[in-house]
Scaffold this motif. Structure first.
Motif, PDB file in Angstrom:
ATOM      1  N   VAL A   1       0.905  -1.276   0.242  1.00  0.00           N
ATOM      2  CA  VAL A   1       0.009  -0.213   0.168  1.00  0.00           C
ATOM      3  C   VAL A   1       0.884   1.233   0.060  1.00  0.00           C
ATOM      4  CG1 VAL A   1      -1.536   1.293   1.340  1.00  0.00           C
ATOM      5  CG2 VAL A   1      -1.920  -1.093   1.073  1.00  0.00           C
ATOM      6  N   LYS A   2       1.935   1.172   0.749  1.00  0.00           N
ATOM      7  CA  LYS A   2       2.847   2.413   1.010  1.00  0.00           C
ATOM      8  C   LYS A   2       3.547   2.652  -0.448  1.00  0.00           C
ATOM      9  CE  LYS A   2       3.773   2.101   5.687  1.00  0.00           C
ATOM     10  NZ  LYS A   2       4.793   1.850   6.673  1.00  0.00           N
ATOM     11  N   LEU A   3       3.821   1.448  -1.096  1.00  0.00           N
ATOM     12  CA  LEU A   3       4.647   1.506  -2.388  1.00  0.00           C
ATOM     13  C   LEU A   3       3.486   2.101  -3.432  1.00  0.00           C
ATOM     14  CD1 LEU A   3       6.830   1.025  -4.313  1.00  0.00           C
ATOM     15  CD2 LEU A   3       6.210  -1.360  -4.452  1.00  0.00           C
ATOM     16  N   ALA A   4       2.388   1.369  -3.328  1.00  0.00           N
ATOM     17  CA  ALA A   4       1.172   2.227  -4.629  1.00  0.00           C
ATOM     18  C   ALA A   4       1.257   3.418  -4.079  1.00  0.00           C
ATOM     19  CB  ALA A   4       0.068   1.320  -4.070  1.00  0.00           C
ATOM     20  N   ALA A   5       0.959   4.047  -3.057  1.00  0.00           N
ATOM     21  CA  ALA A   5       1.012   5.545  -2.889  1.00  0.00           C
ATOM     22  C   ALA A   5       1.895   6.344  -3.194  1.00  0.00           C
ATOM     23  CB  ALA A   5       0.622   5.769  -1.084  1.00  0.00           C
ATOM     24  N   ALA A   6       3.438   5.783  -3.066  1.00  0.00           N
ATOM     25  CA  ALA A   6       4.448   6.638  -3.561  1.00  0.00           C
ATOM     26  C   ALA A   6       4.469   6.718  -5.128  1.00  0.00           C
ATOM     27  CB  ALA A   6       5.722   5.886  -3.023  1.00  0.00           C
ATOM     28  N   TYR A   7       4.028   5.512  -5.531  1.00  0.00           N
ATOM     29  CA  TYR A   7       3.919   5.690  -7.221  1.00  0.00           C
ATOM     30  C   TYR A   7       2.594   6.721  -7.733  1.00  0.00           C
ATOM     31  CZ  TYR A   7       7.300   2.024  -8.524  1.00  0.00           C
ATOM     32  OH  TYR A   7       8.437   1.297  -8.701  1.00  0.00           O
ATOM     33  N   GLU A   8       1.643   6.646  -6.814  1.00  0.00           N
ATOM     34  CA  GLU A   8       0.622   7.676  -7.059  1.00  0.00           C
ATOM     35  C   GLU A   8       1.111   8.920  -7.070  1.00  0.00           C
ATOM     36  OE1 GLU A   8      -3.584   6.040  -5.795  1.00  0.00           O
ATOM     37  OE2 GLU A   8      -2.248   6.525  -4.158  1.00  0.00           O
ATOM     38  N   ASP A   9       1.860   9.320  -6.045  1.00  0.00           N
ATOM     39  CA  ASP A   9       2.562  10.587  -5.866  1.00  0.00           C
ATOM     40  C   ASP A   9       3.155  10.961  -7.043  1.00  0.00           C
ATOM     41  OD1 ASP A   9       1.332  11.229  -3.700  1.00  0.00           O
ATOM     42  OD2 ASP A   9       2.598  10.702  -2.339  1.00  0.00           O
ATOM     43  N   MET A  10       4.013  10.078  -7.614  1.00  0.00           N
ATOM     44  CA  MET A  10       4.935  10.149  -8.512  1.00  0.00           C
ATOM     45  C   MET A  10       4.251  10.497  -9.794  1.00  0.00           C
ATOM     46  SD  MET A  10       8.044  10.131 -10.213  1.00  0.00           S
ATOM     47  CE  MET A  10       9.233   9.471  -9.055  1.00  0.00           C
ATOM     48  N   ALA A  11       3.210   9.761  -9.867  1.00  0.00           N
ATOM     49  CA  ALA A  11       2.324   9.898 -11.522  1.00  0.00           C
ATOM     50  C   ALA A  11       1.699  11.442 -11.365  1.00  0.00           C
ATOM     51  CB  ALA A  11       1.353   8.839 -11.507  1.00  0.00           C
ATOM     52  N   ILE A  12       1.093  11.845 -10.218  1.00  0.00           N
ATOM     53  CA  ILE A  12       0.349  12.914 -10.226  1.00  0.00           C
ATOM     54  C   ILE A  12       1.136  14.324  -9.981  1.00  0.00           C
ATOM     55  CG2 ILE A  12      -1.349  14.263  -8.804  1.00  0.00           C
ATOM     56  CD1 ILE A  12      -2.723  11.592  -8.211  1.00  0.00           C
ATOM     57  N   ASN A  13       2.215  14.114  -9.037  1.00  0.00           N
ATOM     58  CA  ASN A  13       2.958  15.289  -8.685  1.00  0.00           C
ATOM     59  C   ASN A  13       4.388  15.553  -9.326  1.00  0.00           C
ATOM     60  OD1 ASN A  13       0.969  16.208  -6.748  1.00  0.00           O
ATOM     61  ND2 ASN A  13       1.869  14.657  -5.286  1.00  0.00           N
ATOM     62  N   CYS A  14       4.785  14.460 -10.043  1.00  0.00           N
ATOM     63  CA  CYS A  14       6.261  14.679 -10.596  1.00  0.00           C
ATOM     64  C   CYS A  14       6.283  14.135 -11.977  1.00  0.00           C
ATOM     65  CB  CYS A  14       6.981  13.714  -9.730  1.00  0.00           C
ATOM     66  SG  CYS A  14       8.773  13.966 -10.453  1.00  0.00           S
ATOM     67  N   GLY A  15       5.727  13.051 -12.461  1.00  0.00           N
ATOM     68  CA  GLY A  15       5.547  12.623 -13.854  1.00  0.00           C
ATOM     69  C   GLY A  15       6.716  12.233 -14.329  1.00  0.00           C
TER      70      GLY A  15
END
Length: 369
Positions: free
Chosen positions: A59-73
């Motif tokens: 779950v923590k890994l998934a959330a980190a990837y979500e942040d990468m997708a939305i805020n960094c790209g």
């Protein structure tokens, strides 16, 4: 007529990335570094035998990837990785207490937005295969969302994946989507597969959802004509004319259908209605010229079949009738000639040939008097 689905609205899903460009570069880099650090920690933890057996790690890994997708790209497939990490968490949890929470994350607006945003990025870069992959997942995340199914269908068609296009356009329609262009595009897919019955069915559904859309109705008529279903085409044209009684193109198509089908009186009636609205309509005048010319030729054939005795008795009257019909044809071709001259265009060869033939025939008719 070709109806097109415009997908510029996809740009709304890239707003999260582009909105960041105005921020201070240091803040931007800090966000990216934070996401990358969390991903590195999460990946390391997931590979540990004990930690990898806990759903919270995934779950923590998934959330980190979500942040990468939305805020960094910086990782263009981060949204898919986030989705897969949540799926792994669900697998590890195996029905435990955290199942509902993970399922909620898998269907959340956050993961959906991440997938759509990165899918749109691939679309804008014309990488339709990767865009299709992410939009498909987004449609799974939000199965009742028409936007996901719409964009998945659009990109599938662009990627030339007709099977996927059919699945997601049909899904869009089943969800209550009413975009007329979708019905048109889906019907084109079936038409290209030679599945005329299905193409007609889709267009009829589209017309039911968009009763005022003339393009869908016109497309249905054209499809029925091209498939040889003239009776259905006639019925559809009548509906079009009822809805738009001054549309001479629909009237002309109906007149031609009647004409070609041997229903000459019906055809003549519609040709006259067209001229009452548009007296110099080129196609109508040309068709009427041909209509009367052909009638004259048929009458003349009666004379050719006569023996001398019958000709002496009835021949002149029949020839007079034929000449009169040839005379009815001439004004219509003259109007066509005048229309082309006013347009500054060269005369069509068929028009020139018909006028030359009529001039010769009418001269012969004149000499008989």
């Amino acid at each position: 007529m070709k109806k097109t689905i415009f997908v510029s609205v996809l740009s709304m899903f890239t707003a999260g990335v582009f909105a960041q460009s105005g921020l201070d570069n240091q803040l931007k880099e800090a966000q990216c570094k934070s996401a990358a650090d969390e991903i590195a920690k999460g990946e390391k933890a997931s590979q540990d035998a004990k930690k990898g057996a806990k759903s919270s790690t995934w779950v923590k890994l998934a959330a980190a990837y979500e942040d990468m997708a939305i805020n960094c790209g910086k990782d263009s497939m981060a949204s898919e990785k986030a989705y897969n990490a949540y799926k792994k968490a669900l697998e590890v949890e195996a029905g435990g207490k955290g199942t509902k929470e993970i399922e909620a994350a898998l269907t959340s607006q956050k993961i959906y937005s991440a997938l759509m945003q990165q899918g749109a990025g691939f679309y804008n870069g014309k990488n339709f295969t990767s865009a299709l992959k992410l939009f498909r997942i987004a449609s799974e995340v939000s199965p009742k969302d028409t936007t996901a199914s719409l964009y998945t269908g659009i990109v599938a068609q662009l990627a030339k994946d007709n099977e996927a296009a059919k699945i997601y356009f049909n899904k869009f329609i089943e969800q209550g989507g009413k975009d007329a262009a979708v019905f048109y595009s889906l019907s084109e897919v079936y038409k290209n597969e030679k599945n005329t019955a299905k193409a007609v069915e889709v267009l009829k559904k589209g017309i039911a959802s968009n009763p005022g859309d003339k393009d869908l109705k016109g497309t249905l008529v054209n499809l029925q004509l091209s498939s040889g279903n003239s009776e259905e085409a006639i019925n559809e044209l009548k509906k079009l004319i009822e809805a738009d009684p001054t549309n001479v193109n629909n009237m002309l198509n109906l007149a031609i259908l009647y004409d070609n089908g041997g229903k000459k009186e019906e055809a003549l009636g519609w040709y006259k209605k067209i001229l009452a609205i548009d007296p110099t309509n080129y196609d109508c005048n040309f068709n009427l010229g041909v209509f009367h010319f052909n009638q004259a030729v048929e009458i003349k054939k009666e004379v050719d079949k006569m023996d001398m005795k019958e000709y002496q008795k009835n021949g002149k009257a029949v020839e007079d009738k034929a000449c009169a019909k040839f005379g009815e044809a001439k004004p219509h071709f003259d109007i066509c000639k005048s229309v082309r001259e006013k347009e500054g265009k060269a005369l069509d060869q068929d028009l020139t040939d018909n006028l030359n033939s009529l001039t010769t025939v009418l001269e012969q008719c004149s000499k008989r008097k």
